[in-house]
Scaffold this motif. Sequence first.
Motif, PDB file in Angstrom:
ATOM      1  N   VAL A  40      14.038   5.087  -0.112  1.00 53.05           N
ATOM      2  CA  VAL A  40      12.581   5.174   0.102  1.00 53.05           C
ATOM      3  C   VAL A  40      11.973   3.797   0.327  1.00 53.05           C
ATOM      4  O   VAL A  40      12.482   2.781  -0.157  1.00 53.05           O
ATOM      5  CB  VAL A  40      11.863   5.850  -1.099  1.00 53.05           C
ATOM      6  N   LEU A  41      10.846   3.801   1.050  1.00 58.27           N
ATOM      7  CA  LEU A  41      10.058   2.584   1.227  1.00 58.27           C
ATOM      8  C   LEU A  41       9.579   2.100  -0.145  1.00 58.27           C
ATOM      9  O   LEU A  41       9.269   2.919  -1.015  1.00 58.27           O
ATOM     10  CB  LEU A  41       8.836   2.939   2.089  1.00 58.27           C
ATOM     11  N   ILE A  42       9.521   0.802  -0.325  1.00 62.65           N
ATOM     12  CA  ILE A  42       8.976   0.249  -1.568  1.00 62.65           C
ATOM     13  C   ILE A  42       7.444   0.358  -1.496  1.00 62.65           C
ATOM     14  O   ILE A  42       6.841  -0.100  -0.527  1.00 62.65           O
ATOM     15  CB  ILE A  42       9.410  -1.222  -1.736  1.00 62.65           C
ATOM     16  N   PRO A  43       6.814   1.000  -2.485  1.00 67.80           N
ATOM     17  CA  PRO A  43       5.356   1.155  -2.424  1.00 67.80           C
ATOM     18  C   PRO A  43       4.653  -0.202  -2.323  1.00 67.80           C
ATOM     19  O   PRO A  43       5.071  -1.166  -2.962  1.00 67.80           O
ATOM     20  CB  PRO A  43       5.019   1.851  -3.746  1.00 67.80           C
ATOM     21  N   ARG A  44       3.587  -0.240  -1.511  1.00 71.61           N
ATOM     22  CA  ARG A  44       2.783  -1.455  -1.339  1.00 71.61           C
ATOM     23  C   ARG A  44       1.385  -1.230  -1.924  1.00 71.61           C
ATOM     24  O   ARG A  44       0.852  -0.117  -1.831  1.00 71.61           O
ATOM     25  CB  ARG A  44       2.579  -1.791   0.136  1.00 71.61           C
ATOM     26  N   ALA A  45       0.792  -2.310  -2.416  1.00 68.82           N
ATOM     27  CA  ALA A  45      -0.568  -2.213  -2.963  1.00 68.82           C
ATOM     28  C   ALA A  45      -1.557  -1.742  -1.900  1.00 68.82           C
ATOM     29  O   ALA A  45      -2.523  -1.043  -2.218  1.00 68.82           O
ATOM     30  CB  ALA A  45      -0.997  -3.563  -3.539  1.00 68.82           C
ATOM     31  N   ALA A  71      -1.258  10.207   5.048  1.00 67.62           N
ATOM     32  CA  ALA A  71       0.102   9.777   5.388  1.00 67.62           C
ATOM     33  C   ALA A  71       0.150   8.259   5.482  1.00 67.62           C
ATOM     34  O   ALA A  71      -0.795   7.614   5.942  1.00 67.62           O
ATOM     35  CB  ALA A  71       0.545  10.383   6.715  1.00 67.62           C
ATOM     36  N   ASN A  72       1.268   7.732   4.998  1.00 68.38           N
ATOM     37  CA  ASN A  72       1.629   6.342   5.267  1.00 68.38           C
ATOM     38  C   ASN A  72       2.918   6.416   6.078  1.00 68.38           C
ATOM     39  O   ASN A  72       4.013   6.278   5.553  1.00 68.38           O
ATOM     40  CB  ASN A  72       1.844   5.585   3.952  1.00 68.38           C
ATOM     41  N   PRO A  73       2.784   6.703   7.378  1.00 65.87           N
ATOM     42  CA  PRO A  73       3.979   6.951   8.200  1.00 65.87           C
ATOM     43  C   PRO A  73       4.617   5.641   8.639  1.00 65.87           C
ATOM     44  O   PRO A  73       4.040   4.577   8.430  1.00 65.87           O
ATOM     45  CB  PRO A  73       3.400   7.700   9.399  1.00 65.87           C
ATOM     46  N   PRO A  74       5.773   5.701   9.277  1.00 63.72           N
ATOM     47  CA  PRO A  74       6.310   4.490   9.900  1.00 63.72           C
ATOM     48  C   PRO A  74       5.335   4.036  10.983  1.00 63.72           C
ATOM     49  O   PRO A  74       4.833   4.881  11.732  1.00 63.72           O
ATOM     50  CB  PRO A  74       7.617   4.953  10.546  1.00 63.72           C
ATOM     51  N   TYR A  75       5.058   2.735  11.064  1.00 64.36           N
ATOM     52  CA  TYR A  75       4.126   2.299  12.114  1.00 64.36           C
ATOM     53  C   TYR A  75       4.448   0.913  12.676  1.00 64.36           C
ATOM     54  O   TYR A  75       3.612   0.287  13.320  1.00 64.36           O
ATOM     55  CB  TYR A  75       2.675   2.362  11.616  1.00 64.36           C
ATOM     56  N   ILE A  76       5.643   0.423  12.413  1.00 62.74           N
ATOM     57  CA  ILE A  76       6.013  -0.900  12.931  1.00 62.74           C
ATOM     58  C   ILE A  76       6.696  -0.719  14.295  1.00 62.74           C
ATOM     59  O   ILE A  76       7.476   0.222  14.480  1.00 62.74           O
ATOM     60  CB  ILE A  76       6.940  -1.613  11.935  1.00 62.74           C
ATOM     61  N   ALA A  77       6.381  -1.608  15.237  1.00 65.76           N
ATOM     62  CA  ALA A  77       7.005  -1.538  16.561  1.00 65.76           C
ATOM     63  C   ALA A  77       8.507  -1.755  16.422  1.00 65.76           C
ATOM     64  O   ALA A  77       8.957  -2.620  15.652  1.00 65.76           O
ATOM     65  CB  ALA A  77       6.401  -2.597  17.476  1.00 65.76           C
ATOM     66  N   ASP A  79      12.105  -8.112   2.561  1.00 67.20           N
ATOM     67  CA  ASP A  79      12.464  -6.809   1.994  1.00 67.20           C
ATOM     68  C   ASP A  79      12.716  -5.763   3.073  1.00 67.20           C
ATOM     69  O   ASP A  79      13.522  -4.841   2.876  1.00 67.20           O
ATOM     70  CB  ASP A  79      11.336  -6.294   1.088  1.00 67.20           C
ATOM     71  N   LEU A  80      12.015  -5.864   4.207  1.00 71.56           N
ATOM     72  CA  LEU A  80      12.109  -4.821   5.245  1.00 71.56           C
ATOM     73  C   LEU A  80      13.542  -4.595   5.712  1.00 71.56           C
ATOM     74  O   LEU A  80      13.910  -3.485   6.105  1.00 71.56           O
ATOM     75  CB  LEU A  80      11.219  -5.162   6.449  1.00 71.56           C
ATOM     76  N   ARG A  81      14.373  -5.656   5.666  1.00 62.47           N
ATOM     77  CA  ARG A  81      15.772  -5.529   6.094  1.00 62.47           C
ATOM     78  C   ARG A  81      16.521  -4.489   5.279  1.00 62.47           C
ATOM     79  O   ARG A  81      17.539  -3.946   5.711  1.00 62.47           O
ATOM     80  CB  ARG A  81      16.508  -6.870   5.917  1.00 62.47           C
ATOM     81  N   THR A 130      13.940   4.297   9.215  1.00 57.02           N
ATOM     82  CA  THR A 130      13.162   5.481   9.610  1.00 57.02           C
ATOM     83  C   THR A 130      11.804   5.545   8.908  1.00 57.02           C
ATOM     84  O   THR A 130      10.924   6.281   9.341  1.00 57.02           O
ATOM     85  CB  THR A 130      13.924   6.769   9.259  1.00 57.02           C
ATOM     86  N   ALA A 131      11.633   4.801   7.808  1.00 55.90           N
ATOM     87  CA  ALA A 131      10.339   4.788   7.120  1.00 55.90           C
ATOM     88  C   ALA A 131       9.443   3.672   7.644  1.00 55.90           C
ATOM     89  O   ALA A 131       8.290   3.559   7.241  1.00 55.90           O
ATOM     90  CB  ALA A 131      10.544   4.610   5.613  1.00 55.90           C
ATOM     91  N   LEU A 132       9.982   2.847   8.532  1.00 59.45           N
ATOM     92  CA  LEU A 132       9.249   1.655   8.986  1.00 59.45           C
ATOM     93  C   LEU A 132       8.892   1.692  10.463  1.00 59.45           C
ATOM     94  O   LEU A 132       7.756   1.434  10.843  1.00 59.45           O
ATOM     95  CB  LEU A 132      10.103   0.402   8.725  1.00 59.45           C
ATOM     96  N   ALA A 133       9.891   1.975  11.313  1.00 60.17           N
ATOM     97  CA  ALA A 133       9.717   1.770  12.751  1.00 60.17           C
ATOM     98  C   ALA A 133       9.377   3.074  13.458  1.00 60.17           C
ATOM     99  O   ALA A 133       9.892   4.139  13.100  1.00 60.17           O
ATOM    100  CB  ALA A 133      10.984   1.177  13.350  1.00 60.17           C
ATOM    101  N   LEU A 155      -5.071   8.047   7.571  1.00 65.43           N
ATOM    102  CA  LEU A 155      -3.762   7.490   7.931  1.00 65.43           C
ATOM    103  C   LEU A 155      -3.706   5.986   7.709  1.00 65.43           C
ATOM    104  O   LEU A 155      -4.577   5.244   8.196  1.00 65.43           O
ATOM    105  CB  LEU A 155      -3.494   7.750   9.416  1.00 65.43           C
ATOM    106  N   GLU A 156      -2.649   5.542   7.016  1.00 66.56           N
ATOM    107  CA  GLU A 156      -2.404   4.097   6.961  1.00 66.56           C
ATOM    108  C   GLU A 156      -1.757   3.668   8.279  1.00 66.56           C
ATOM    109  O   GLU A 156      -1.019   4.439   8.899  1.00 66.56           O
ATOM    110  CB  GLU A 156      -1.469   3.765   5.788  1.00 66.56           C
ATOM    111  N   HIS A 157      -2.054   2.423   8.696  1.00 69.34           N
ATOM    112  CA  HIS A 157      -1.467   1.914   9.946  1.00 69.34           C
ATOM    113  C   HIS A 157      -1.357   0.403   9.878  1.00 69.34           C
ATOM    114  O   HIS A 157      -1.786  -0.228   8.902  1.00 69.34           O
ATOM    115  CB  HIS A 157      -2.314   2.358  11.145  1.00 69.34           C
TER     116      HIS A 157
HETATM  117  N1  GLN Z   1       3.151  -1.837   5.261  1.00 69.29           N
HETATM  118  C1  GLN Z   1       4.549  -1.975   5.506  1.00 69.29           C
HETATM  119  C2  GLN Z   1       4.847  -3.351   6.040  1.00 69.29           C
HETATM  120  O1  GLN Z   1       4.230  -3.769   6.978  1.00 69.29           O
HETATM  121  C3  GLN Z   1       5.051  -0.952   6.482  1.00 69.29           C
HETATM  122  C4  GLN Z   1       4.938   0.412   5.941  1.00 69.29           C
HETATM  123  C5  GLN Z   1       4.996   1.441   6.992  1.00 69.29           C
HETATM  124  O2  GLN Z   1       5.531   1.274   8.081  1.00 69.29           O
HETATM  125  N2  GLN Z   1       4.418   2.532   6.671  1.00 69.29           N
HETATM  126  O3  GLN Z   1       5.668  -4.025   5.500  1.00 69.29           O
END
Ligand code: GLN
Length: 278
Positions: A87-92, A181-187, A197-199, A204-207, A235-237
Motif C-alpha cells: 500500500v501507499l504510505i499515507p501522507r498528511a 479518492a486519492n488515486p494514482p496521479y503521477i505522470a 520513498d516512491l521507489r 500502481t498506486a502512484l502512476a 479527489l486528491e490530485h
Molecule cells: N502524494 C503522493 C506523492 O506525490 C502521490 C500519491 C498519489 O499518487 N496518490 O508522493
Amino acid sequence: MAETTDIAGALGWAKQRIDQMEARVLLRHVLQCPASRLVAWPELALKAEDWAQYRELVERRAAGEPVAYLTGMREFYGRDFMVTPAVLIPRADTELLVELAVAHFAGVPRARLLDMGTGSGVLAVTLALELDAADVTAIDRSREALWVAMANAARLGASVSFVQSDWFSGLGEERFQLIVANPPYIAAEDAHLEQGDLRFEPRTALAAGPAGLDDLAEIVSRAPTHLEAEGWLFLEHGFDQASAVRGLLADAGFAAIASWKDLAGIERVSGGRWLGRD
Ligand code: GLN
C-alpha cells in the motif's frame, strides 16, 4: 561489531548513516518503548538481538527503504495505521479529504460514503470513525491492499464494507452521497518515481498514464452513475493538476466545482456536486 551497546551508543552509531529522528523511530520500534525512554535512560543496555535488529533496520533505511515500511506503521489523522509495501504510505496532505468530508457530512444520518482505491484504508477508516452515523464502503483492486485495510479497520474498531473492485466495475448499481479518492496521479515518466520513498511504493498506486490523469478522468466520468442526486465527489490530485481536474468535472456536468489547498498552500483536492441530471 560490539555484542551490544546502550541507547546513547545505538543512536550515536546511526548518526553517520541516517537522520537522527528516524533513528529514534527505529529504536523505539525495536524496543517497543515510548519516546521518553530514549531520553530518560540513555545508558540502558540493549539486548544483543535488539541491537542486531536495530542495526539491520538502520542499514535498510540507509539503503532507501521507507521508515513506515520498516516499522509497519504510519500515523494518519491522529491514529496509527498498519502499512506494508502493498500500500501507499499515507501522507498528511490526504487529511484534507477527511476535513472536507467531515465538513459536509457531520450530522448527516446514515450518509453513504465511498472511498476508491483505499490502500491502507486510511480514508475509509478515518471517515467511519469521524462520522459514526455514516455507512462507509471502500474498494481497491488489490487484494493485498484490502487485507491491510481490513486489518486497520479491525484494529481501530471501524465499521467499513470492503469490496474488491477495479474502480467502479465491482459496485453494481450502488449509489453514494459522497465519493472520495486519492488515486494514482503521477505522470508515468515523472523522475520523482525513481526518488526517495516512491521507489518502494506500489507503482500502481502512484502512476497514471502520460499526464497522471488517466485514473482521475476515469473516476470523474463514471462517478455520476454512482452518485445520489446532490452527492459530492472529492479527489486528491497532483500539485499542478487542479485546473485539469476542474475541467474534467465541468465536462462531466458537475456543479459547485472548486479546489482546496493543502498545508503547503497547494491546490491538492478538487471536487464538485452532482445535481442528478443523469
Ligand atoms: N502524494 C503522493 C506523492 O506525490 C502521490 C500519491 C498519489 O499518487 N496518490 O508522493
